[in-house]
Design a protein around this motif. Structure first.
Motif, short mmCIF file in Angstrom:
data_model
loop_
_atom_site.label_atom_id
_atom_site.label_comp_id
_atom_site.label_asym_id
_atom_site.label_seq_id
_atom_site.Cartn_x
_atom_site.Cartn_y
_atom_site.Cartn_z
N PHE A 82 -1.46 8.08 5.54
CA PHE A 82 -1.14 6.68 5.43
C PHE A 82 -0.47 6.01 7.30
N THR A 108 0.84 -1.23 -0.26
CA THR A 108 0.13 -0.08 -0.10
C THR A 108 1.04 1.15 0.19
N ARG A 165 -2.02 6.41 10.32
CA ARG A 165 -4.04 5.20 10.42
C ARG A 165 -3.67 4.13 10.72
N LEU A 216 -6.86 3.35 2.54
CA LEU A 216 -5.46 3.26 2.84
C LEU A 216 -5.05 4.04 1.38
N GLU A 269 -5.03 7.48 1.01
CA GLU A 269 -4.16 8.17 2.25
C GLU A 269 -3.35 8.77 1.11
#
Length: 142
Positions: free
Chosen positions: A133, A36, A136, A125, A128
């Motif tokens: 990111f 991610t 969180r 996510l 973001e």
């Protein structure tokens, strides 16, 4: 290993004083975390990277005389580009759906008629920013 799941997070918008929140951070598996984060960094800082990788793969296939391989790389790159466009549209639609307009209180040092966006639920996510990111989530290895 250190447990960063409940650490305090410093949030700053660049203009106002920082504030501290006790927002718990989600712990992701290392592969999901890095995947991610790589997606976000590529999107925000290196947007030409996918096309450069495509061009390199096509040139590699052509240098081997693999015309079918070069065509397959092009097709895959087209599919990937369509997926990125779909994700971008999804992100824009999500922003439009979940944001509501609200007046900023004057005591915050902003004009009375200034408008901010307030989210009713967190964005996915992969949508973001790098800062959002990290605010969180953390990885299981951190």
């Amino acid at each position: 290993a250190m447990d960063h799941a409940n650490e305090k997070i410093i949030v700053s918008d660049g203009n106002k004083a920082s504030k501290t929140t006790n927002q718990p951070r989600v712990i992701l598996e290392e592969e999901e975390y890095t995947s991610t984060l790589s997606h976000i960094v590529t999107r925000d800082y290196f947007p030409s990277l996918p096309s450069l990788r495509r061009d390199a793969a096509i040139l590699e296939a052509r240098s081997r005389g693999d015309v079918a391989g070069a065509v397959a790389v092009r097709r895959m790159a087209r599919r990937d580009e369509m997926e990125r466009e779909r994700e971008w549209k999804e992100e824009m639609e999500e922003e439009a759906m979940v944001a509501e307009r609200a007046l900023v209180p004057h005591h915050m040092g902003v004009n009375d008629d200034a408008i901010i966006q307030v989210r009713k639920r967190p964005r996915p996510l992969k949508h973001e920013s790098v800062t959002g990111f990290h605010a969180r989530v953390t990885s299981e290895d951190n």
